[in-house]
Motif scaffolding. Structure first.
Motif, PDB file in Angstrom:
ATOM      1  N   ASP A 333       0.805  -1.224   0.000  1.00  0.00           N
ATOM      2  CA  ASP A 333       0.000   0.000   0.000  1.00  0.00           C
ATOM      3  C   ASP A 333       0.838   1.274   0.000  1.00  0.00           C
ATOM      4  O   ASP A 333       0.323   2.364   0.227  1.00  0.00           O
ATOM      5  CB  ASP A 333      -0.977   0.002   1.181  1.00  0.00           C
ATOM      6  CG  ASP A 333      -0.274   0.106   2.530  1.00  0.00           C
ATOM      7  OD1 ASP A 333       0.970   0.154   2.561  1.00  0.00           O
ATOM      8  OD2 ASP A 333      -0.974   0.133   3.556  1.00  0.00           O
ATOM      9  N   GLY A 334       2.136   1.144  -0.259  1.00  0.00           N
ATOM     10  CA  GLY A 334       3.022   2.297  -0.265  1.00  0.00           C
ATOM     11  C   GLY A 334       3.945   2.334   0.921  1.00  0.00           C
ATOM     12  O   GLY A 334       5.049   2.880   0.844  1.00  0.00           O
ATOM     13  N   SER A 335       3.532   1.721   2.038  1.00  0.00           N
ATOM     14  CA  SER A 335       4.379   1.695   3.228  1.00  0.00           C
ATOM     15  C   SER A 335       4.456   0.322   3.881  1.00  0.00           C
ATOM     16  O   SER A 335       5.390   0.056   4.629  1.00  0.00           O
ATOM     17  CB  SER A 335       3.869   2.703   4.264  1.00  0.00           C
ATOM     18  OG  SER A 335       2.544   2.386   4.662  1.00  0.00           O
ATOM     19  N   ALA A 336       3.491  -0.547   3.608  1.00  0.00           N
ATOM     20  CA  ALA A 336       3.450  -1.857   4.259  1.00  0.00           C
ATOM     21  C   ALA A 336       3.105  -2.950   3.254  1.00  0.00           C
ATOM     22  O   ALA A 336       2.509  -2.695   2.201  1.00  0.00           O
ATOM     23  CB  ALA A 336       2.444  -1.859   5.407  1.00  0.00           C
ATOM     24  N   LEU A 337       3.482  -4.181   3.612  1.00  0.00           N
ATOM     25  CA  LEU A 337       3.199  -5.370   2.805  1.00  0.00           C
ATOM     26  C   LEU A 337       2.179  -6.238   3.522  1.00  0.00           C
ATOM     27  O   LEU A 337       2.133  -6.278   4.757  1.00  0.00           O
ATOM     28  CB  LEU A 337       4.482  -6.177   2.584  1.00  0.00           C
ATOM     29  CG  LEU A 337       5.669  -5.427   1.992  1.00  0.00           C
ATOM     30  CD1 LEU A 337       6.919  -6.294   2.034  1.00  0.00           C
ATOM     31  CD2 LEU A 337       5.371  -4.996   0.561  1.00  0.00           C
ATOM     32  N   TYR A 338       1.388  -6.985   2.730  1.00  0.00           N
ATOM     33  CA  TYR A 338       0.351  -7.853   3.281  1.00  0.00           C
ATOM     34  C   TYR A 338       0.330  -9.146   2.474  1.00  0.00           C
ATOM     35  O   TYR A 338       0.325  -9.117   1.241  1.00  0.00           O
ATOM     36  CB  TYR A 338      -1.035  -7.185   3.199  1.00  0.00           C
ATOM     37  CG  TYR A 338      -1.076  -5.798   3.793  1.00  0.00           C
ATOM     38  CD1 TYR A 338      -1.503  -5.587   5.108  1.00  0.00           C
ATOM     39  CD2 TYR A 338      -0.687  -4.690   3.044  1.00  0.00           C
ATOM     40  CE1 TYR A 338      -1.536  -4.310   5.645  1.00  0.00           C
ATOM     41  CE2 TYR A 338      -0.717  -3.418   3.582  1.00  0.00           C
ATOM     42  CZ  TYR A 338      -1.141  -3.232   4.876  1.00  0.00           C
ATOM     43  OH  TYR A 338      -1.172  -1.968   5.413  1.00  0.00           O
ATOM     44  N   LEU A 339       0.312 -10.291   3.175  1.00  0.00           N
ATOM     45  CA  LEU A 339       0.193 -11.585   2.520  1.00  0.00           C
ATOM     46  C   LEU A 339      -0.261 -12.603   3.542  1.00  0.00           C
ATOM     47  O   LEU A 339      -0.210 -12.351   4.756  1.00  0.00           O
ATOM     48  CB  LEU A 339       1.515 -12.026   1.892  1.00  0.00           C
ATOM     49  CG  LEU A 339       2.635 -12.513   2.812  1.00  0.00           C
ATOM     50  CD1 LEU A 339       3.611 -13.389   2.020  1.00  0.00           C
ATOM     51  CD2 LEU A 339       3.388 -11.343   3.423  1.00  0.00           C
ATOM     52  N   LEU A 348       4.082  -6.579   7.083  1.00  0.00           N
ATOM     53  CA  LEU A 348       5.454  -6.192   7.376  1.00  0.00           C
ATOM     54  C   LEU A 348       5.690  -4.773   6.859  1.00  0.00           C
ATOM     55  O   LEU A 348       5.046  -4.334   5.900  1.00  0.00           O
ATOM     56  CB  LEU A 348       6.464  -7.131   6.707  1.00  0.00           C
ATOM     57  CG  LEU A 348       6.467  -8.604   7.092  1.00  0.00           C
ATOM     58  CD1 LEU A 348       5.465  -9.388   6.246  1.00  0.00           C
ATOM     59  CD2 LEU A 348       7.860  -9.198   6.911  1.00  0.00           C
ATOM     60  N   ASP A 349       6.643  -4.093   7.477  1.00  0.00           N
ATOM     61  CA  ASP A 349       7.062  -2.790   6.991  1.00  0.00           C
ATOM     62  C   ASP A 349       7.776  -2.978   5.651  1.00  0.00           C
ATOM     63  O   ASP A 349       8.695  -3.789   5.534  1.00  0.00           O
ATOM     64  CB  ASP A 349       7.991  -2.126   7.999  1.00  0.00           C
ATOM     65  CG  ASP A 349       8.382  -0.724   7.590  1.00  0.00           C
ATOM     66  OD1 ASP A 349       9.335  -0.587   6.793  1.00  0.00           O
ATOM     67  OD2 ASP A 349       7.740   0.241   8.052  1.00  0.00           O
ATOM     68  N   ALA A 350       7.361  -2.233   4.628  1.00  0.00           N
ATOM     69  CA  ALA A 350       7.910  -2.439   3.296  1.00  0.00           C
ATOM     70  C   ALA A 350       9.376  -2.026   3.194  1.00  0.00           C
ATOM     71  O   ALA A 350      10.145  -2.601   2.422  1.00  0.00           O
ATOM     72  CB  ALA A 350       7.079  -1.671   2.269  1.00  0.00           C
ATOM     73  N   GLU A 351       9.797  -1.044   3.971  1.00  0.00           N
ATOM     74  CA  GLU A 351      11.160  -0.533   3.873  1.00  0.00           C
ATOM     75  C   GLU A 351      12.156  -1.386   4.629  1.00  0.00           C
ATOM     76  O   GLU A 351      13.288  -1.585   4.179  1.00  0.00           O
ATOM     77  CB  GLU A 351      11.209   0.904   4.400  1.00  0.00           C
ATOM     78  CG  GLU A 351      12.561   1.569   4.221  1.00  0.00           C
ATOM     79  CD  GLU A 351      12.553   3.032   4.619  1.00  0.00           C
ATOM     80  OE1 GLU A 351      13.643   3.632   4.705  1.00  0.00           O
ATOM     81  OE2 GLU A 351      11.445   3.579   4.842  1.00  0.00           O
ATOM     82  N   THR A 352      11.746  -1.937   5.776  1.00  0.00           N
ATOM     83  CA  THR A 352      12.689  -2.664   6.632  1.00  0.00           C
ATOM     84  C   THR A 352      12.404  -4.154   6.753  1.00  0.00           C
ATOM     85  O   THR A 352      13.280  -4.918   7.161  1.00  0.00           O
ATOM     86  CB  THR A 352      12.673  -2.072   8.048  1.00  0.00           C
ATOM     87  OG1 THR A 352      11.390  -2.316   8.658  1.00  0.00           O
ATOM     88  CG2 THR A 352      12.945  -0.571   8.006  1.00  0.00           C
ATOM     89  N   GLY A 353      11.178  -4.565   6.446  1.00  0.00           N
ATOM     90  CA  GLY A 353      10.789  -5.965   6.639  1.00  0.00           C
ATOM     91  C   GLY A 353      10.392  -6.301   8.050  1.00  0.00           C
ATOM     92  O   GLY A 353      10.067  -7.467   8.359  1.00  0.00           O
ATOM     93  N   GLU A 354      10.394  -5.315   8.947  1.00  0.00           N
ATOM     94  CA  GLU A 354       9.996  -5.578  10.330  1.00  0.00           C
ATOM     95  C   GLU A 354       8.523  -5.975  10.387  1.00  0.00           C
ATOM     96  O   GLU A 354       7.675  -5.342   9.753  1.00  0.00           O
ATOM     97  CB  GLU A 354      10.216  -4.334  11.192  1.00  0.00           C
ATOM     98  CG  GLU A 354      11.670  -4.004  11.455  1.00  0.00           C
ATOM     99  CD  GLU A 354      12.330  -5.039  12.365  1.00  0.00           C
ATOM    100  OE1 GLU A 354      11.614  -5.666  13.166  1.00  0.00           O
ATOM    101  OE2 GLU A 354      13.549  -5.217  12.255  1.00  0.00           O
ATOM    102  N   PRO A 355       8.186  -7.021  11.170  1.00  0.00           N
ATOM    103  CA  PRO A 355       6.781  -7.418  11.300  1.00  0.00           C
ATOM    104  C   PRO A 355       5.947  -6.307  11.920  1.00  0.00           C
ATOM    105  O   PRO A 355       6.392  -5.628  12.857  1.00  0.00           O
ATOM    106  CB  PRO A 355       6.842  -8.647  12.213  1.00  0.00           C
ATOM    107  CG  PRO A 355       8.245  -9.145  12.096  1.00  0.00           C
ATOM    108  CD  PRO A 355       9.093  -7.926  11.893  1.00  0.00           C
ATOM    109  N   ARG A 356       4.725  -6.109  11.415  1.00  0.00           N
ATOM    110  CA  ARG A 356       3.810  -5.115  11.949  1.00  0.00           C
ATOM    111  C   ARG A 356       2.709  -5.782  12.760  1.00  0.00           C
ATOM    112  O   ARG A 356       2.409  -5.395  13.866  1.00  0.00           O
ATOM    113  CB  ARG A 356       3.201  -4.284  10.823  1.00  0.00           C
ATOM    114  CG  ARG A 356       4.219  -3.498  10.027  1.00  0.00           C
ATOM    115  CD  ARG A 356       3.592  -2.820   8.817  1.00  0.00           C
ATOM    116  NE  ARG A 356       2.708  -1.729   9.196  1.00  0.00           N
ATOM    117  CZ  ARG A 356       1.410  -1.660   8.898  1.00  0.00           C
ATOM    118  NH1 ARG A 356       0.831  -2.653   8.233  1.00  0.00           N
ATOM    119  NH2 ARG A 356       0.686  -0.619   9.255  1.00  0.00           N
TER     120      ARG A 356
END
Length: 456
Positions: A333-339, A348-356
């Motif tokens: 979505d521009g800042s986070a990933l979803y799967l 997860l955070d898209a820039e760092t991969g840290e779990p959200r």
């Protein structure tokens, strides 16, 4: 296109969900002129492929989704049962591919179905192809649209159709053996990029496996071949849907590699030998792909999510994402990933991969909704989650509901229709248009919108 977060009758922008929360959790009332789902109006939109766009982001910025609380607007049946595509939307019509048959030695028939997006009325159903497979073959998720027509993969090739189902051309792109999975073409600037449908492995006369053509670039107007790419070493059982972004087409080979090609001529820009298990998702200069590795020492699978520089293929970061088959698709979505992974929906955070956050993990997390018991929590389906504004929409893989979650926290907001015994899960991905979400379960196409009693 209207937005559910736009100005209401009084001119003040206000989220419907926050308004209803202020009125109380049981409120289903809406204000005149401020409804996200006036069912007297015509629903129109553009959702041309699973994952929304050729970059497979699953997160459009100019589409409005239904605001919780949710309700089913309509339900329609279609020809076939378990074998269907994800829905797509073109104008005021929802299109769905489906198939009957497919067992070894028995005829399989492919259909294209068109529905009124507002009412669910069946406008027409077309038989596209009859084919008798040598091996058991089930339907893959592969219906795509462009501004000029529809594209549907069949056992005999990729077919281009007019919006009334009339065939324009067919291009043979099938491998020696069909495997059901996702294989959507990507259509950009009058060019169709499509992989080989089915297995790309074939035994030669010397009994060695060789890879067949992995990608074709076709003229969308007449189906003529512009160029093709054949991998030298990545013989594999599956070519995933190609992804197109910023003049590059990204092609994942199951368990083998991600290859970046120039859209103009197919020249290889870079190759990464990663055990790909999804198509790539590309946004903000980064390509994301989930991977799967089997460890024989302890008979387990390892699943990781890779972020690669879209220009070089170099690793930006990689993270573990659980312990079961992923959803074969990632949203951004521009800042986070979803799967989905291991029956959970993860972010997860898209820039760092840290779990959200991680959702669908504990039945007790859903007790507030009131229609899941302690033994029957929802599980994430195989479809790509859709992210619109601050809401994530995902199909439940067990009960056939569409679930809405808060994108920042993973907090469950609502689902529709409410669970019923005997329901089956959804493996497709939602399509969204004009405040309505469309998704499939075996036998049915559903439309979900905001549950509101309107004063007019």
């Amino acid at each position: 296109m209207p937005s559910t977060h736009g100005p209401c009758a009084g001119g003040q922008a206000l989220s419907r969900r926050r308004l209803l929360a202020a009125l109380g959790t049981g409120a289903t009332v809406s204000l005149a002129g401020c409804s996200a789902t006036n069912r007297r109006t015509t629903v129109t939109g553009s959702w041309q492929t699973r994952g929304y766009d050729p970059a497979r982001t699953g997160a459009p910025e100019d589409v409005s989704g239904p605001e919780p609380p949710l309700d089913r607007r309509w339900k329609a049946d279609f020809v076939g049962d378990w074998n269907q595509t994800s829905p797509i939307v073109v104008g005021d019509t929802v299109y769905l591919g489906s198939m009957t048959g497919g067992m070894s030695g028995r005829e399989a028939e492919t259909y294209l179905n068109a529905f009124d997006a507002s009412t669910g009325e069946v406008r027409w159903t077309r038989s596209i192809e009859q084919h008798t497979p040598k091996y058991n073959s089930s339907y893959a998720d592969f219906l795509t649209a462009s501004d000029d027509g529809l594209f549907i993969q069949t056992f005999r090739g990729l077919r281009a159709l007019d919006f009334d189902g009339t065939e324009r051309w067919t291009f043979e792109n099938t491998g020696p053996r069909f495997l059901a999975d996702i294989c959507h073409p990507a259509v950009v600037d009058g060019v169709v990029y499509t992989g080989t449908y089915g297995s790309t492995r074939a035994r030669g006369d010397d009994d060695e496996y060789r890879g067949s053509e992995g990608l074709f670039a076709l003229d969308a107007a007449d189906g003529s071949l512009l160029w093709k790419y054949k991998p030298d070493e990545y013989a594999t059982d599956l070519t995933f849907s190609p992804t197109v972004a910023d003049g590059t087409v990204y092609l994942c080979f199951l368990g083998r590699a991600l290859v970046a090609l120039d859209t103009a001529d197919g020249e290889v820009q870079w190759t990464r030998a990663v055990p790909a298990d999804t198509p790539a998702t590309v946004r903000n200069g980064t390509a994301y792909v989930a991977t799967q590795v089997f460890h024989e020492r302890d008979d387990t699978y390892e699943y990781r999510l890779y972020a690669l520089d879209a220009e070089t293929g170099e690793t930006v970061w990689d993270r573990p994402v659980g312990g079961a088959w992923s959803s074969r698709g990632i949203s951004h979505d521009g800042s986070a990933l979803y799967l989905s992974s291991d029956h959970h929906l993860v972010s997860l955070d898209a820039e760092t991969g840290e779990p959200r956050w991680r959702a669908f993990s504990d039945a007790s997390d859903w007790s507030e909704i009131g229609w899941f018991d302690d033994n029957h929590a929802p599980i994430a389906g195989w479809g790509v989650p859709v992210v619109i504004d601050d809401v994530v929409y995902a199909g439940d893989g067990e009960y056939g509901t569409l679930v809405a979650l808060e994108s920042d926290t993973g907090e469950p907001l609502d689902a529709a229709p409410h669970r019923r015994w005997g329901a089956s899960g959804t493996e497709g991905s939602p399509a969204v248009a004009d405040g309505v979400a469309f998704y499939t379960t075996p036998h049915f196409l559903h439309a979900v919108d905001t549950n509101a009693f309107e004063f007019w």
